[in-house]
Design a protein around this motif. Structure first.
Motif, PDB file in Angstrom:
ATOM      1  N   LEU A  68       5.034   9.834   2.420  1.00 14.12           N
ATOM      2  CA  LEU A  68       3.998   8.819   2.459  1.00 14.12           C
ATOM      3  C   LEU A  68       4.186   7.711   1.435  1.00 14.12           C
ATOM      4  O   LEU A  68       3.612   6.640   1.567  1.00 14.12           O
ATOM      5  CB  LEU A  68       2.620   9.469   2.264  1.00 14.12           C
ATOM      6  CG  LEU A  68       2.162  10.369   3.399  1.00 14.12           C
ATOM      7  CD1 LEU A  68       0.842  11.038   3.042  1.00 14.12           C
ATOM      8  CD2 LEU A  68       2.020   9.575   4.686  1.00 14.12           C
ATOM      9  N   SER A  69       4.987   7.931   0.429  1.00 10.61           N
ATOM     10  CA  SER A  69       5.171   6.900  -0.597  1.00 10.61           C
ATOM     11  C   SER A  69       5.849   5.658  -0.032  1.00 10.61           C
ATOM     12  O   SER A  69       5.683   4.566  -0.548  1.00 10.61           O
ATOM     13  CB  SER A  69       5.969   7.450  -1.778  1.00 10.61           C
ATOM     14  OG  SER A  69       7.286   7.765  -1.364  1.00 10.61           O
ATOM     15  N   GLY A  70       6.576   5.785   1.061  1.00 10.51           N
ATOM     16  CA  GLY A  70       7.227   4.643   1.682  1.00 10.51           C
ATOM     17  C   GLY A  70       6.332   3.879   2.634  1.00 10.51           C
ATOM     18  O   GLY A  70       6.720   2.835   3.150  1.00 10.51           O
ATOM     19  N   CYS A  71       5.120   4.330   2.856  1.00 11.75           N
ATOM     20  CA  CYS A  71       4.229   3.683   3.817  1.00 11.75           C
ATOM     21  C   CYS A  71       3.591   2.414   3.284  1.00 11.75           C
ATOM     22  O   CYS A  71       3.099   1.612   4.051  1.00 11.75           O
ATOM     23  CB  CYS A  71       3.112   4.646   4.236  1.00 11.75           C
ATOM     24  SG  CYS A  71       3.720   6.007   5.228  1.00 11.75           S
ATOM     25  N   ASN A  72       3.560   2.223   1.996  1.00  9.46           N
ATOM     26  CA  ASN A  72       2.866   1.082   1.422  1.00  9.46           C
ATOM     27  C   ASN A  72       3.849   0.015   0.943  1.00  9.46           C
ATOM     28  O   ASN A  72       3.652  -0.575  -0.099  1.00  9.46           O
ATOM     29  CB  ASN A  72       1.955   1.544   0.273  1.00  9.46           C
ATOM     30  CG  ASN A  72       0.941   0.481  -0.093  1.00  9.46           C
ATOM     31  OD1 ASN A  72       0.670  -0.424   0.678  1.00  9.46           O
ATOM     32  ND2 ASN A  72       0.385   0.599  -1.275  1.00  9.46           N
ATOM     33  N   GLN A  73       4.900  -0.233   1.707  1.00  6.61           N
ATOM     34  CA  GLN A  73       5.872  -1.253   1.342  1.00  6.61           C
ATOM     35  C   GLN A  73       5.286  -2.628   1.652  1.00  6.61           C
ATOM     36  O   GLN A  73       4.888  -2.895   2.773  1.00  6.61           O
ATOM     37  CB  GLN A  73       7.171  -1.055   2.111  1.00  6.61           C
ATOM     38  CG  GLN A  73       7.830   0.266   1.844  1.00  6.61           C
ATOM     39  CD  GLN A  73       8.320   0.382   0.407  1.00  6.61           C
ATOM     40  OE1 GLN A  73       8.737  -0.588  -0.188  1.00  6.61           O
ATOM     41  NE2 GLN A  73       8.250   1.573  -0.136  1.00  6.61           N
ATOM     42  N   GLN A  74       5.230  -3.492   0.658  1.00  5.01           N
ATOM     43  CA  GLN A  74       4.696  -4.839   0.838  1.00  5.01           C
ATOM     44  C   GLN A  74       5.786  -5.826   0.467  1.00  5.01           C
ATOM     45  O   GLN A  74       5.982  -6.129  -0.700  1.00  5.01           O
ATOM     46  CB  GLN A  74       3.445  -5.031  -0.005  1.00  5.01           C
ATOM     47  CG  GLN A  74       2.347  -4.078   0.398  1.00  5.01           C
ATOM     48  CD  GLN A  74       1.110  -4.192  -0.460  1.00  5.01           C
ATOM     49  OE1 GLN A  74       1.080  -4.934  -1.411  1.00  5.01           O
ATOM     50  NE2 GLN A  74       0.093  -3.464  -0.091  1.00  5.01           N
ATOM     51  N   ASN A  75       6.477  -6.325   1.472  1.00  3.22           N
ATOM     52  CA  ASN A  75       7.617  -7.199   1.260  1.00  3.22           C
ATOM     53  C   ASN A  75       7.202  -8.659   1.321  1.00  3.22           C
ATOM     54  O   ASN A  75       7.674  -9.415   2.154  1.00  3.22           O
ATOM     55  CB  ASN A  75       8.696  -6.911   2.308  1.00  3.22           C
ATOM     56  CG  ASN A  75       9.187  -5.500   2.208  1.00  3.22           C
ATOM     57  OD1 ASN A  75       9.293  -4.970   1.120  1.00  3.22           O
ATOM     58  ND2 ASN A  75       9.481  -4.891   3.340  1.00  3.22           N
ATOM     59  N   ILE A  76       6.300  -9.052   0.448  1.00  5.19           N
ATOM     60  CA  ILE A  76       5.850 -10.439   0.402  1.00  5.19           C
ATOM     61  C   ILE A  76       5.747 -10.845  -1.059  1.00  5.19           C
ATOM     62  O   ILE A  76       5.271 -10.090  -1.899  1.00  5.19           O
ATOM     63  CB  ILE A  76       4.505 -10.620   1.138  1.00  5.19           C
ATOM     64  CG1 ILE A  76       4.104 -12.085   1.194  1.00  5.19           C
ATOM     65  CG2 ILE A  76       3.420  -9.791   0.523  1.00  5.19           C
ATOM     66  CD1 ILE A  76       2.913 -12.355   2.084  1.00  5.19           C
ATOM     67  N   ALA A  77       6.244 -12.022  -1.358  1.00  3.04           N
ATOM     68  CA  ALA A  77       6.156 -12.540  -2.722  1.00  3.04           C
ATOM     69  C   ALA A  77       4.789 -13.197  -2.901  1.00  3.04           C
ATOM     70  O   ALA A  77       4.426 -14.110  -2.162  1.00  3.04           O
ATOM     71  CB  ALA A  77       7.260 -13.556  -2.962  1.00  3.04           C
ATOM     72  N   ILE A  78       4.032 -12.708  -3.858  1.00  2.00           N
ATOM     73  CA  ILE A  78       2.689 -13.227  -4.107  1.00  2.00           C
ATOM     74  C   ILE A  78       2.746 -14.278  -5.206  1.00  2.00           C
ATOM     75  O   ILE A  78       3.274 -14.034  -6.284  1.00  2.00           O
ATOM     76  CB  ILE A  78       1.726 -12.092  -4.518  1.00  2.00           C
ATOM     77  CG1 ILE A  78       1.696 -10.999  -3.454  1.00  2.00           C
ATOM     78  CG2 ILE A  78       0.333 -12.623  -4.783  1.00  2.00           C
ATOM     79  CD1 ILE A  78       1.234 -11.447  -2.110  1.00  2.00           C
ATOM     80  N   ASP A  79       2.183 -15.443  -4.921  1.00  2.00           N
ATOM     81  CA  ASP A  79       2.112 -16.537  -5.886  1.00  2.00           C
ATOM     82  C   ASP A  79       0.763 -16.465  -6.597  1.00  2.00           C
ATOM     83  O   ASP A  79      -0.255 -16.877  -6.048  1.00  2.00           O
ATOM     84  CB  ASP A  79       2.270 -17.879  -5.170  1.00  2.00           C
ATOM     85  CG  ASP A  79       2.191 -19.066  -6.111  1.00  2.00           C
ATOM     86  OD1 ASP A  79       2.093 -18.869  -7.334  1.00  2.00           O
ATOM     87  OD2 ASP A  79       2.231 -20.208  -5.609  1.00  2.00           O
ATOM     88  N   GLN A  80       0.752 -15.911  -7.796  1.00  2.00           N
ATOM     89  CA  GLN A  80      -0.487 -15.768  -8.567  1.00  2.00           C
ATOM     90  C   GLN A  80      -0.787 -16.997  -9.427  1.00  2.00           C
ATOM     91  O   GLN A  80      -1.820 -17.067 -10.064  1.00  2.00           O
ATOM     92  CB  GLN A  80      -0.397 -14.533  -9.472  1.00  2.00           C
ATOM     93  CG  GLN A  80      -0.330 -13.235  -8.718  1.00  2.00           C
ATOM     94  CD  GLN A  80      -1.650 -12.855  -8.072  1.00  2.00           C
ATOM     95  OE1 GLN A  80      -2.713 -13.341  -8.425  1.00  2.00           O
ATOM     96  NE2 GLN A  80      -1.582 -11.980  -7.102  1.00  2.00           N
TER      97      GLN A  80
END
Length: 102
Positions: free
Chosen positions: A15-27
Motif C-alpha cells: 500500500l505504500s506505493g498507492c500514494n504516488q503524487q507525480n506533480i511538482a507543487i509551486d508553493q
C-alpha cells in the motif's frame, strides 16, 4: 502471530506505493481567478500552482463546488467556502486528450 506480522508487513509495503503524487507543487506563487470555467483558469495558472477562486459576485453557492470539480487536483487538500476556493490547480482533460494519451 508470526503469520499476522508477515501479512501486515507485506500489506504495508504494497500500500505504500498507492500514494504516488507525480506533480511538482509551486508553493511560492498564487494564481487568482474570478471565473470558474477551465479556460479562464488555464489562461492564468500553471499545473501544480496554488490557485484561489474569488468570484466577483456572491450568492451562488454552487460555483465554488463547480470550480473545485473542474480545476482542482483532488489528491491534495481543497479549502472551500461559500465565497471561494483554494487548491492546487490541475485542469480536467478533455476526452480527446485522454484518448491520445492512451
Amino acid at each position: 502471530m508470526f503469520k499476522k506480522g508477515i501479512l501486515f508487513a507485506v500489506s504495508l509495503c504494497a500500500l505504500s506505493g498507492c500514494n504516488q503524487q507525480n506533480i511538482a507543487i509551486d508553493q511560492e506563487s498564487l494564481c487568482e481567478v474570478k471565473g470558474w470555467q477551465k479556460d479562464v483558469t488555464a489562461a492564468s495558472c500553471e499545473v501544480g500552482q496554488k490557485v484561489v477562486y474569488l468570484p466577483s459576485s456572491f450568492g451562488n453557492e454552487q460555483l465554488p463546488i463547480i470550480f473545485a470539480a473542474v480545476n482542482c487536483d483532488h489528491r491534495f487538500s481543497i479549502a472551500l467556502t461559500k465565497g471561494g476556493v483554494s487548491c492546487i490547480y490541475s485542469p480536467l482533460k478533455s476526452d480527446s486528450q485522454e484518448n491520445t494519451a492512451n
